[in-house]
Design a protein around this motif. Structure first.
Motif, PDB file in Angstrom:
ATOM      1  N   ALA A 144      62.001  23.440  52.854  1.00 27.47           N
ATOM      2  CA  ALA A 144      62.619  22.705  51.751  1.00 27.47           C
ATOM      3  C   ALA A 144      64.131  22.900  51.774  1.00 27.47           C
ATOM      4  O   ALA A 144      64.904  21.965  51.591  1.00 27.47           O
ATOM      5  N   ARG A 151      65.987  23.647  54.357  1.00 28.01           N
ATOM      6  CA  ARG A 151      66.617  22.980  55.481  1.00 28.01           C
ATOM      7  C   ARG A 151      66.862  21.508  55.136  1.00 28.01           C
ATOM      8  O   ARG A 151      67.874  20.936  55.494  1.00 28.01           O
ATOM      9  N   ASP A 152      65.881  20.914  54.405  1.00 25.90           N
ATOM     10  CA  ASP A 152      65.988  19.487  54.134  1.00 25.90           C
ATOM     11  C   ASP A 152      66.930  19.181  52.971  1.00 25.90           C
ATOM     12  O   ASP A 152      67.698  18.232  53.027  1.00 25.90           O
ATOM     13  N   LYS A 153      66.848  19.921  51.896  1.00 30.64           N
ATOM     14  CA  LYS A 153      67.709  19.663  50.723  1.00 30.64           C
ATOM     15  C   LYS A 153      68.080  21.002  50.114  1.00 30.64           C
ATOM     16  O   LYS A 153      67.452  21.463  49.174  1.00 30.64           O
ATOM     17  N   GLU A 154      69.135  21.588  50.664  1.00 30.77           N
ATOM     18  CA  GLU A 154      69.484  22.942  50.259  1.00 30.77           C
ATOM     19  C   GLU A 154      69.835  23.013  48.765  1.00 30.77           C
ATOM     20  O   GLU A 154      69.374  23.897  48.050  1.00 30.77           O
ATOM     21  N   ASP A 155      70.624  22.033  48.329  1.00 26.05           N
ATOM     22  CA  ASP A 155      71.085  22.084  46.943  1.00 26.05           C
ATOM     23  C   ASP A 155      69.929  22.022  45.962  1.00 26.05           C
ATOM     24  O   ASP A 155      69.920  22.707  44.944  1.00 26.05           O
ATOM     25  N   ARG A 156      68.930  21.222  46.317  1.00 28.04           N
ATOM     26  CA  ARG A 156      67.820  21.061  45.388  1.00 28.04           C
ATOM     27  C   ARG A 156      67.065  22.366  45.222  1.00 28.04           C
ATOM     28  O   ARG A 156      66.651  22.719  44.114  1.00 28.04           O
TER      29      ARG A 156
END
Lengths: 396, 304
Positions: free
Chosen positions: A230, A232-237
């Motif tokens: 998760a 790797r794909d959307k760090e901020d989220r």
């Protein structure tokens, strides 16, 4: 029987078992001890490759300094073996007996203090595991806490690899310089150069590698693995969901470092020396290509990548030394441009749909062929082979 | 007397630092454009430098064997040629590879590493594995001694002058020309630059090629200092990246400042310890400072 099959399918272990059979049964039966020893050496790179899958594929952290950790693990092991090999009796021709030969050549008259603890195997083993992990922790903690991006991290790790090589080569008296630490003979009195020892070390190495893969598969299946993906794909989220992203990245990097170090130590044991040529920038990037060729998302694929690239390297540099670099160059470019997910990616995106289509058409033709019921389609593969397929797919 | 000697040693030491500064800056400039402005991790940068160096060697060999009357003057033409050879090579590499990879910066690293391996092997197969050096014109040899006991090598002065010219040119081009405006607009906000009618694809290709061309000039300059072999480029690559990263990736002024700082650190510490330890100390200082201050010396004001 069905229970076992269901278990394998459920855990995605099919391809793991195939790999295990390959390196534990097929290779030892098919090869002489010289080639098997080579395979053992390639498998030690497999440790680095699965480490890179965990930190690069899953964590999104590309490290160009895996050679440093590989080397640290290898050197820690080599220091212990070297001290055992240079007891006062076998080094009595030196001006200072009892210290490693390269120290004697460099006019050192006593063992440096920081070499002393490496006389004890337990300390050396702990050092193999902890020194690289600690270094990885220091580097990554400082950087990820400040939210350094992947590109800068890659460059810093590359600089660390350069520092390490210059340091090892420059401090010849303490590290053996360019030649590295050579002439390793025994492990607690057990001669590691004999054929039987090489067999035993090969199997120990293979089992250790399989154990590490199993551990990483378990990490991937756990909540931690999901979080890594998760992140790797959307760090901020992930960060806004309340997780401390930096510590997960630190974990992935430290795990990769520790795996590389285990590989390095096994390398030293099987090959019998350690030198800075496995530490620097070039070997570190080559280690990345193992994982890239195999598939940066697939542990099993990465091991195959390490094996294939190294087989290729040995074969081509023996027969066509000029071609090897061209081949390596096209490997880098081709994998990046055409197959970003490596062999495992080719399998999931091309072979798997093809198999599924084939299965579907077969089922259809069987359904059509049932009413006459006298001649079944000749091309149908044996059912045993088909039973393995789902497991294979799920693991990759 | 003793004081004069000290002064001379000090001045020569200072000059050594300055000439290292010129070398580092020249290496870093092209990369500052490619990596700093465009974000492409160009691992083949060193090989573009080698390409420039080999161009000089080619011109020197041609001048020696066919046009002996030009042996004094070929060098300046050859530097321009080195720029264009590297420029063309960069243009082709961008067209073939880089333009597909702008969204995956880490993959540009692997792909350009492949390019660098391929170029190295090309140099080895087609030019030869041995190190070569061009025959330099007489006016580049020797040293300049303003007074007794002080020798300043002319090739060092030449490299410094060239660095000055190239840096000035890049600064002018980036901040005063239409191309520079387009590059800065593209870097700052790609979709917006596109929307107001800047052809960002063309700008990217031009930028990458110019960065490679500057690398070619750097390689050309280095032939006055040392010889060139197939793998010479790989010696510079980490230094070049550190110069750019340390300075703050998107800032040209930062690149100048960091090249100066690194060169002085290196040449002063070389005075007190062995070369390799000085290198280790310098690199470690840079790495530790970058850990403390990841944005580099001069942070850009652009949000990415």
């Amino acid at each position: 029987m069905n229970k076992i099959k269901a278990f394998i399918d459920q855990r995605g272990l099919g391809s793991f078992l195939i790999l295990a059979a390959l390196i534990l049964v097929v290779f030892p039966l098919a090869m002489d001890i010289f080639r098997l020893n080579l395979v053992g050496k390639y498998l030690t790179y497999g440790f680095v490759a699965i480490g890179l899958v965990m930190c690069w594929g899953y964590g999104g952290v590309l490290s160009l300094g895996q050679g440093v950790f590989f080397g640290l693990g290898g050197y820690a092991m080599a220091m212990f073996l070297k001290l055992e090999a240079s007891d006062p009796i076998s080094t009595k021709i030196q001006s200072t007996p009892g210290i490693p030969d390269f120290m004697d050549w460099n006019q050192l008259t006593a063992l440096p203090l920081w070499w002393e603890p490496f006389k004890y195997l337990p300390f050396a083993l702990v050092a193999v595991l902890l020194v690289p992990t600690l270094l990885a922790f220091v580097i990554s903690f400082a950087m990820f806490k400040r939210r350094v991006g992947g590109v800068y991290f890659a460059i810093i790790t590359q600089a660390v690899a350069l520092i390490m090589t210059v340091l090892i080569i420059g401090q010849q008296g303490y590290t053996g310089g360019v030649n590295g630490i050579t002439d390793l003979k025994t492990l607690l009195g057990w001669d590691i150069r004999t054929n039987s020892a090489k067999y035993i070390l090969y199997f120990a190495n293979a089992l250790l590698l399989l154990g590490c893969i199993y551990f990483c598969l378990w990490v991937q299946k756990s909540k931690l693995g999901t979080l890594l993906l998760a992140m790797r794909d959307k760090e901020d989220r992930v960060r806004f969901s309340g997780y401390d992203v930096s510590m997960f990245k630190v974990f992935a990097f430290c795990l990769a470092a520790m795996l590389s170090a285990i590989g390095g130590a096994m390398f030293t044991l099987q090959v019998g020396f350690m030198s800075p040529s496995f530490v620097g920038i070039v070997p570190s990037i080559e280690m990345v290509i193992f994982a890239a060729v195999g598939g940066r998302m697939s542990l099993i694929g990465a091991v195959y990548g390490a094996l294939l690239v190294n087989f290729g390297k040995t074969y081509f540099s023996e027969s066509f030394p000029d071609l090897w670099l061209f081949l390596m160059a096209s490997l880098f470019i081709g994998v990046v441009m055409a197959f970003p997910n490596g062999l495992a990616g080719v399998y999931t995106s091309h072979v798997k749909p093809w198999l599924a289509r084939r299965k579907a058409t077969q089922a259809k033709s069987q359904a059509l062929a049932v009413p006459p019921a006298d001649n079944p389609p000749p091309a149908s593969p044996p059912p045993a082979k088909e039973a393995e397929v789902p497991g294979l797919i799920r693991a990759t | 007397m003793a004081f004069a000697d000290m002064l001379n040693i000090g001045m020569m030491q200072g000059f050594a630092g300055l000439s290292l500064f010129a070398v580092l800056l020249l290496m870093g400039l092209g990369l500052a454009i490619i990596f700093g402005q465009m974000g492409v991790i160009n691992m083949a940068h060193g090989e573009f430098m080698t390409l420039g160096a080999y161009t000089i060697f080619l011109f020197s060999t041609l001048a020696e064997s066919f046009f002996p009357q030009f042996t004094q003057s070929y060098f300046l033409v050859a530097i321009v040629a080195a720029f264009f050879v590297a420029f063309l090579a960069g243009w082709c590499v961008e067209w073939a590879l880089i333009r597909h990879l702008y969204k995956r910066p880490l993959d540009t690293l692997l792909a350009t590493w492949g390019v660098s391996l391929g170029m190295q092997q090309c140099f080895r197969s087609f030019i030869g594995p041995k190190e070569v050096s061009p025959t330099l014109p007489d006016w580049l040899m020797g040293s300049w001694s303003p007074h007794e006991g002080l020798d300043i090598p002319i090739n060092g002065l030449f490299v410094m002058a060239l660095t000055l010219v190239v840096t000035g040119g890049v600064l002018l081009a980036l901040y005063k020309s239409r191309w520079g405006l387009r590059v800065r607009a593209t870097v700052a906000n790609r979709p917006m630059a596109n929307a107001i009618g800047i052809n960002t694809k063309k700008t990217d290709r031009m930028t990458y090629a110019i960065g490679c061309g500057i690398a070619g000039v750097a390689g050309a300059a280095f032939t006055t200092i040392g010889s060139t072999g197939p793998t010479s480029g790989s010696l510079y690559i980490v230094d070049a990246f550190l110069v750019v990263t340390f300075g703050g990736a998107a800032s040209l002024l930062g690149t100048v400042a960091s090249a100066f700082g690194i060169a002085q650190m290196q040449s002063i510490s070389e005075f007190f310890m062995t070369g390799s330890m000085a290198k280790v100390l310098t690199l470690m200082t840079i790495v530790v400072i970058l850990m403390m201050r990841p944005q580099g010396l001069f942070a850009s004001k652009i949000r990415h």
